[in-house]
Write a protein that holds these residues in place. Structure first.
Motif, PDB file in Angstrom:
ATOM      1  N   UNK A 171      -1.410 -16.856 -15.017  1.00 45.30           N
ATOM      2  CA  UNK A 171      -0.126 -17.216 -14.407  1.00 45.30           C
ATOM      3  C   UNK A 171       0.117 -18.720 -14.458  1.00 45.30           C
ATOM      4  N   UNK A 172      -0.936 -19.486 -14.156  1.00 42.18           N
ATOM      5  CA  UNK A 172      -0.794 -20.946 -14.171  1.00 42.18           C
ATOM      6  C   UNK A 172      -0.510 -21.462 -15.585  1.00 42.18           C
ATOM      7  N   UNK A 173      -1.238 -20.911 -16.561  1.00 49.27           N
ATOM      8  CA  UNK A 173      -1.006 -21.300 -17.949  1.00 49.27           C
ATOM      9  C   UNK A 173       0.415 -20.948 -18.365  1.00 49.27           C
ATOM     10  N   UNK A 174       0.862 -19.755 -17.988  1.00 46.63           N
ATOM     11  CA  UNK A 174       2.177 -19.255 -18.343  1.00 46.63           C
ATOM     12  C   UNK A 174       3.272 -20.217 -17.882  1.00 46.63           C
ATOM     13  N   UNK A 175       3.162 -20.692 -16.631  1.00 43.25           N
ATOM     14  CA  UNK A 175       4.214 -21.547 -16.089  1.00 43.25           C
ATOM     15  C   UNK A 175       4.049 -23.031 -16.458  1.00 43.25           C
ATOM     16  N   UNK A 176       2.816 -23.437 -16.689  1.00 37.26           N
ATOM     17  CA  UNK A 176       2.580 -24.868 -16.949  1.00 37.26           C
ATOM     18  C   UNK A 176       2.674 -25.225 -18.430  1.00 37.26           C
ATOM     19  N   UNK A 177       2.546 -24.271 -19.302  1.00 37.03           N
ATOM     20  CA  UNK A 177       2.501 -24.583 -20.731  1.00 37.03           C
ATOM     21  C   UNK A 177       3.815 -25.204 -21.217  1.00 37.03           C
ATOM     22  N   UNK A 178       3.738 -26.286 -22.002  1.00 36.94           N
ATOM     23  CA  UNK A 178       4.968 -26.855 -22.586  1.00 36.94           C
ATOM     24  C   UNK A 178       5.497 -26.001 -23.728  1.00 36.94           C
ATOM     25  N   UNK A 179       4.676 -25.081 -24.231  1.00 32.81           N
ATOM     26  CA  UNK A 179       5.088 -24.224 -25.340  1.00 32.81           C
ATOM     27  C   UNK A 179       5.812 -22.983 -24.839  1.00 32.81           C
ATOM     28  N   UNK A 180       6.536 -22.378 -25.739  1.00 38.89           N
ATOM     29  CA  UNK A 180       7.240 -21.106 -25.492  1.00 38.89           C
ATOM     30  C   UNK A 180       6.199 -20.002 -25.384  1.00 38.89           C
ATOM     31  N   UNK A 181       6.188 -19.246 -24.276  1.00 39.56           N
ATOM     32  CA  UNK A 181       5.355 -18.043 -24.113  1.00 39.56           C
ATOM     33  C   UNK A 181       6.279 -16.903 -23.713  1.00 39.56           C
ATOM     34  N   UNK A 182       6.172 -15.802 -24.449  1.00 40.49           N
ATOM     35  CA  UNK A 182       7.036 -14.653 -24.158  1.00 40.49           C
ATOM     36  C   UNK A 182       6.253 -13.360 -24.270  1.00 40.49           C
TER      37      UNK A 182
END
Length: 523
Positions: free
Chosen positions: A22-33
């Motif tokens: 969850x933290x990676x999902x929201x903190x990442x500067x890259x597009x995650x879908x």
């Protein structure tokens, strides 16, 4: 204290793992879908997705990528190849592609994706990174490398051009009995080719100085008319050889400027030569001077090959030039216009180019700040023939370990009436100085064992040495060389090859102060 069961530990591990995701999902500067593989519907997207594509999360979830419109219209082949690899391997890494943002901009991306099973359903997890700037930088590096290779090829071509006739002339002078007129013709040809080579070297050195911010301007009040006259004289031979019609028109208004005389002449010569090189034989070149709102504008227009629209924004960049044909021997190195732009901007001015396209000619306009009146105008230079006439009987010592260069210079000075002593190393020169110091010494810097700086100090230490005119003559032309020369006691610093009129002028002005040391032919 009761220990947690294995089931409790497994639950905690899953919770911790989910929290990390969850933290990676929201903190990442890259597009995650996350999207369902069965129908392509988005399950969730992160803030990086929103930033990259300019789309809101609530407008994406429950819709497919096609419905959202993130694929370029011509991206069908890209999508099919991407999907085929995913279905075959259930993953991709750093897959290159393109996406469309909400504003319609097409960006370059790299995608990494995995197909994972969640609650019995295949879910695609995609991580997409914007590589537009990286790709643009890589392309710029490739383009710079290509232009560097082209430049080196042009440099070799331009240097071979004058070397060939000089070599042929040397063989002709050795093998054939020639009359005086033929020898004079060969000598003039060698001089022209040597001047061409010297110009190439000067351009390369100037580019180096400009890019490193080492150009220093000798600012004084100048009349642009005089600078134009001098520039036309320097460019006349090329213009005449191509049978061009050169017209000069001056409109009313002030033409005085604060500028470095030689550098502005260099700018005008470069523009005139550029016009001559790219205008077919029998063409026309028009030079116009006018006053425009506090600026003196100088325009040089031609009816030559013109500039194609794709090239127009790049004409002032290093190594840029119009396409060369195999027979274009005057193509140059693509340095002249870059120097023009930098030198004009150093004077607080600007330069512009206009062309309606290939075959339509071109017009370059230089604008420099104008002076409404001139109080300290530059004195006109003494003509070369008057300078050489003042050298009769002057004693000169020439020191150079290049025997050909020393003997040739001595012959030229003897032709001007000087009494010349030639030495090929510093020790021979010191021995000669023990018998008396001449009125002038012309010393090479890169001498073996004892360099020109040490020899200059030796000259100054001799009885009468302070009255000797000391001229440094060297292939080195950096500002640091001038500083060393001044510290060693030289009056002037000349960069090889020195022009006879420059040298004669310095010798004729022997009484000039050493505090006004200048780098002749350099920065």
């Amino acid at each position: 204290m009761k220990k947690p069961s294995k089931e409790t530990l497994a639950t905690l591990d899953r919770r911790n793992e989910l929290e990390i995701y969850r933290r990676i999902f929201y903190a990442s500067p890259d597009y995650i879908a996350f999207s369902r593989l069965s129908d392509g519907v988005f399950i969730d997207v992160n803030p990086g997705f929103e930033r990259l594509l300019g789309l809101k999360r609530e407008d994406v979830i429950g819709r497919t990528s096609f419905e959202v419109g993130i694929w370029p219209d011509d991206g069908g082949e890209q999508r099919r190849a991407y999907a085929a690899q995913l279905l075959r391997e259930r993953m991709v890494r750093d897959y290159p592609g393109q996406l469309r943002t909400s504003s319609g901009t097409i960006i370059d991306v790299e995608a990494s994706a995995n197909i994972v099973e969640i609650d019995g359903e295949d879910v695609l997890i995609a991580i997409v990174r914007d590589v537009t700037e990286r790709k643009r930088a890589a392309e710029a590096l490739r383009e710079a490398d290509r232009r560097k290779d082209e430049f080196l090829a042009m440099l070799a071509h331009e240097l071979r051009n004058p070397i060939a006739p000089i070599s042929a002339a040397a063989e002709l002078l050795k093998s054939v009995e020639l009359d005086r007129e033929r020898v004079l013709q060969i000598g003039q040809m060698i001089g022209r080719q040597a001047s061409h080579m010297a110009g190439l070297v000067d351009d390369l050195l100037d580019v180096s100085r400009v890019t490193r911010g080492l150009i220093k301007l000798d600012i004084q009040t100048c009349d642009l008319h005089e600078l134009v006259d001098e520039a036309i004289e320097q460019a006349r031979s090329l213009i005449a050889s191509r049978h061009h019609l050169l017209t000069v028109r001056t409109e009313s208004g002030p033409t005085w400027i604060r500028a470095d005389h030689s550098r502005v002449v260099q700018v005008i010569v470069n523009l005139l030569n550029n016009a001559a090189k790219y205008t077919p034989d029998g063409g026309s070149i028009a030079l116009r001077i006018r006053y425009e709102g506090g600026m003196v504008a100088l325009s040089i227009a031609d009816n030559g090959i013109g500039i194609a629209p794709p090239l127009l924004p790049h004409v002032f960049e290093l190594f840029t030039q119009a396409e060369r044909s195999p027979d274009r021997s005057q193509g140059g190195l693509g340095l002249g216009l870059a120097l023009v732009k930098n030198l004009v901007e150093l004077h607080g001015g600007r330069v512009e180019v206009a062309s309606t396209g290939a075959g339509q000619g071109s017009c370059f306009t230089v604008r420099l700040p104008a002076l409404m009146e001139a109080s300290d105008a530059r004195p006109k230079p003494v003509p070369a023939d008057r300078r050489t006439g003042e050298l009769g009987g002057m004693t000169v010592m020439v020191v150079d370990d290049n025997v050909d260069a020393a003997d040739t210079l001595a012959s030229l000075l003897q032709g001007c009436g000087c009494a010349v002593t030639v030495c090929y190393d510093a020790r021979a020169a010191m021995a000669g100085l023990s018998e008396g110091v001449p009125q002038a010494c012309i010393l090479d810097i890169g001498l073996p064992e004892i360099d020109g700086y040490a020899l200059a100090r030796h000259v100054r230490a001799q009885p009468g040495g302070n009255d000797c005119l000391l001229l440094a003559l060297s292939g080195y032309g950096q500002p640091s060389d001038r500083i060393k020369a001044e510290a060693a006691g030289f009056d002037h610093y000349l960069v090889k090859p020195a022009r006879l009129d420059e040298l004669a002028g310095l010798l004729a002005a022997k009484s000039c102060s050493r505090t006004a040391l200048k780098l002749v032919g350099g920065a």
